[in-house]
Structure formats: structure tokens, C-alpha cells
Design a protein around this motif. Structure first.
Motif, PDB file in Angstrom:
ATOM      1  N   LEU A 134      34.979  35.044  49.014  1.00 34.53           N
ATOM      2  CA  LEU A 134      33.577  35.265  49.277  1.00 34.53           C
ATOM      3  C   LEU A 134      32.849  33.889  48.868  1.00 34.53           C
ATOM      4  CD1 LEU A 134      32.972  38.812  47.480  1.00 34.53           C
ATOM      5  CD2 LEU A 134      32.542  38.158  49.991  1.00 34.53           C
ATOM      6  N   ALA A 135      33.254  32.966  47.931  1.00 31.73           N
ATOM      7  CA  ALA A 135      32.825  31.782  47.430  1.00 31.73           C
ATOM      8  C   ALA A 135      32.971  30.702  48.542  1.00 31.73           C
ATOM      9  CB  ALA A 135      33.233  31.456  46.254  1.00 31.73           C
ATOM     10  N   THR A 136      33.960  30.990  49.420  1.00 31.57           N
ATOM     11  CA  THR A 136      33.971  29.724  50.446  1.00 31.57           C
ATOM     12  C   THR A 136      33.547  30.140  51.937  1.00 31.57           C
ATOM     13  OG1 THR A 136      36.472  30.652  50.690  1.00 31.57           O
ATOM     14  CG2 THR A 136      36.068  28.673  49.206  1.00 31.57           C
ATOM     15  N   GLY A 137      32.852  31.044  51.932  1.00 29.79           N
ATOM     16  CA  GLY A 137      31.984  31.426  53.165  1.00 29.79           C
ATOM     17  C   GLY A 137      32.529  32.522  54.132  1.00 29.79           C
ATOM     18  N   TYR A 138      33.778  33.306  53.520  1.00 29.49           N
ATOM     19  CA  TYR A 138      34.038  34.268  54.513  1.00 29.49           C
ATOM     20  C   TYR A 138      33.136  35.590  54.345  1.00 29.49           C
ATOM     21  CZ  TYR A 138      38.410  31.576  55.329  1.00 29.49           C
ATOM     22  OH  TYR A 138      39.244  30.645  55.608  1.00 29.49           O
ATOM     23  N   THR A 139      33.241  36.220  55.688  1.00 24.97           N
ATOM     24  CA  THR A 139      32.548  37.273  55.683  1.00 24.97           C
ATOM     25  C   THR A 139      33.505  38.481  55.482  1.00 24.97           C
ATOM     26  OG1 THR A 139      31.051  36.417  57.424  1.00 24.97           O
ATOM     27  CG2 THR A 139      31.029  38.774  57.357  1.00 24.97           C
ATOM     28  N   PRO A 140      33.223  39.302  54.312  1.00 22.38           N
ATOM     29  CA  PRO A 140      33.846  40.661  53.995  1.00 22.38           C
ATOM     30  C   PRO A 140      33.771  41.456  55.219  1.00 22.38           C
ATOM     31  CG  PRO A 140      31.900  40.702  52.549  1.00 22.38           C
ATOM     32  CD  PRO A 140      32.057  39.274  53.434  1.00 22.38           C
ATOM     33  N   LEU A 141      34.827  42.143  55.719  1.00 26.62           N
ATOM     34  CA  LEU A 141      34.610  43.334  56.762  1.00 26.62           C
ATOM     35  C   LEU A 141      34.955  44.648  56.161  1.00 26.62           C
ATOM     36  CD1 LEU A 141      36.783  41.286  59.695  1.00 26.62           C
ATOM     37  CD2 LEU A 141      34.065  41.271  59.221  1.00 26.62           C
ATOM     38  N   PHE A 142      34.358  44.757  55.081  1.00 27.27           N
ATOM     39  CA  PHE A 142      34.318  45.859  54.390  1.00 27.27           C
ATOM     40  C   PHE A 142      33.353  46.161  53.397  1.00 27.27           C
ATOM     41  CE2 PHE A 142      36.334  42.836  51.852  1.00 27.27           C
ATOM     42  CZ  PHE A 142      35.876  42.999  50.744  1.00 27.27           C
ATOM     43  N   ASP A 143      33.005  47.463  52.849  1.00 27.76           N
ATOM     44  CA  ASP A 143      31.766  47.564  52.003  1.00 27.76           C
ATOM     45  C   ASP A 143      32.181  46.963  50.589  1.00 27.76           C
ATOM     46  OD1 ASP A 143      29.756  48.562  50.253  1.00 27.76           O
ATOM     47  OD2 ASP A 143      29.990  50.554  50.927  1.00 27.76           O
ATOM     48  N   THR A 144      31.512  45.848  50.223  1.00 24.51           N
ATOM     49  CA  THR A 144      31.811  45.228  49.015  1.00 24.51           C
ATOM     50  C   THR A 144      31.363  46.004  47.781  1.00 24.51           C
ATOM     51  OG1 THR A 144      29.633  43.931  49.183  1.00 24.51           O
ATOM     52  CG2 THR A 144      31.756  42.922  49.959  1.00 24.51           C
ATOM     53  N   ASP A 145      30.442  47.038  48.001  1.00 25.20           N
ATOM     54  CA  ASP A 145      30.129  47.749  47.041  1.00 25.20           C
ATOM     55  C   ASP A 145      30.993  48.982  46.579  1.00 25.20           C
ATOM     56  OD1 ASP A 145      27.940  46.494  46.389  1.00 25.20           O
ATOM     57  OD2 ASP A 145      26.563  47.486  47.929  1.00 25.20           O
ATOM     58  N   ALA A 146      32.017  49.396  47.661  1.00 28.20           N
ATOM     59  CA  ALA A 146      32.784  50.206  47.561  1.00 28.20           C
ATOM     60  C   ALA A 146      34.142  49.892  46.434  1.00 28.20           C
ATOM     61  CB  ALA A 146      33.644  50.622  48.876  1.00 28.20           C
TER      62      ALA A 146
END
Length: 181
Positions: A134-146
Motif C-alpha cells: 500500500l505504501a509503495t503505490g500498489y492498488t489492492p484488488l480486494f476490499d481493504t475494510d474486510a
């Protein structure tokens, strides 16, 4: 380059290089302790050749004064995508930004070899890895709140800027001084 930066060098090596053994051993032990099963077999799931230039991959070690302190690899996921694997920092050298350096160098090599995207997955019990991506600019392909445990492997992606001219895939190991990300 600062004196500290001069002490760091990236070197491209095959999986069979003896300096890689501590990486794989410590990774396997750590994964086994976090997930409650022997994870050493998972680390050999892909043939070693997939982490070599002729097969679209690479394995890099970050050396500090000649000793491996961190490393990582990528393999060809598809014609335009590199898949990061085995990102590691030796337990005695964590919290120094070394994994960030490794990820940055892997991205640089992937971009130079013509990849336009990086994909990876990390385990749900690896909050440090999740935070790094997350800190290096990657996009999560999942719900980060889950709850990560309900998701399983956590997928990420990052699109790379295309270089003016890709470097040729090296067939022999190379060495490069490490710089700050």
C-alpha cells in the motif's frame, strides 16, 4: 551516493546460489509459524528457471557489505505482467526500508525488461507486507475494510511507466549499486 548507500549492492543470482538459502529457509519458517503448516514446499512451487532472465524472471539479493540482507524475485505472469514473489528481509535487518528498496529495484528491472504491470499476492497474516505494498503505490484488488482472513491471498497490482527502450534480458548475473527508493 551516501556512504551508507555505497555499502548496498543488488546482485542477480539463480535460486541455486548459496546466498539464497537463508532467504528461503527464513521465509519458509516464518510462513510456517504464521499459517500453522509447513510452508517450505510452497516456496518451491515454481521451477527455479522461472526466476531467470531467459524465462522472463529474476531473483535479486540486496547485499550489505557483501552479505545478503534482503531479496525478492519476479516471474513472468503474462506477456505484460511480472509477478512479485519471495520478498524478504532478514529478521535481523527489518524496519530499515530494505524491502522497499527491493520492491523498487524489482519494479525497475521489470520495467526495463518491458513489463507494464506488476501483480502479486500476499497472505492475510502478513500485515507488514500489506502495508509495504500500500505504501509503495500498489492498488489492492480486494476490499481493504474486510477481515483479511475472510479473503485469503490478498492480490495487488501496479502499472509501470513504460521505458524509452527496454534493456535486453541478461543471461548472466549482474550487479548494481543500490540507491534509495
Amino acid at each position: 551516493m551516501t556512504p551508507e548507500e555505497a555499502e548496498f549492492t543488488f546482485v542477480e543470482v539463480p535460486v541455486s546460489d548459496p546466498r539464497v538459502r537463508p532467504l528461503l529457509r527464513e521465509l519458509g519458517d516464518e510462513y510456517s509459524s504464521r499459517y500453522g503448516r509447513d510452508a517450505h514446499a510452497e516456496l518451491s512451487r515454481y521451477p527455479d528457471e522461472e526466476f531467470t532472465a531467459p524465462h522472463g524472471g529474476v531473483l535479486l539479493l540486496l547485499l550489505e557489505r557483501g552479505e545478503p540482507v534482503a531479496g525478492g524475485a519476479f516471474r513472468r505472469h503474462d506477456a505484460h505482467t511480472a509477478e512479485l514473489k519471495r520478498i524478504w528481509t532478514h529478521s535481523a535487518h527489518r524496519r530499515r526500508g530494505l524491502a522497499r528498496r527491493v520492491v523498487g529495484e524489482l519494479e525497475r528491472v521489470a520495467r526495463a525488461r518491458g513489463y507494464r504491470r506488476v501483480h502479486l499476492t500476499t497472505g492475510p497474516r502478513q500485515p507488514e507486507a500489506r502495508g509495504l505494498y500500500l505504501a509503495t503505490g500498489y492498488t489492492p484488488l480486494f476490499d481493504t475494510d474486510a477481515d483479511p482472513e475472510t479473503i485469503g491471498p490478498l492480490p495487488f497490482e501496479k502499472h509501470l511507466a513504460h521505458p524509452a527502450r527496454p534493456e535486453r534480458a541478461a543471461t548472466s548475473p549482474h550487479t548494481r549499486k543500490a540507491s534509495r527508493p
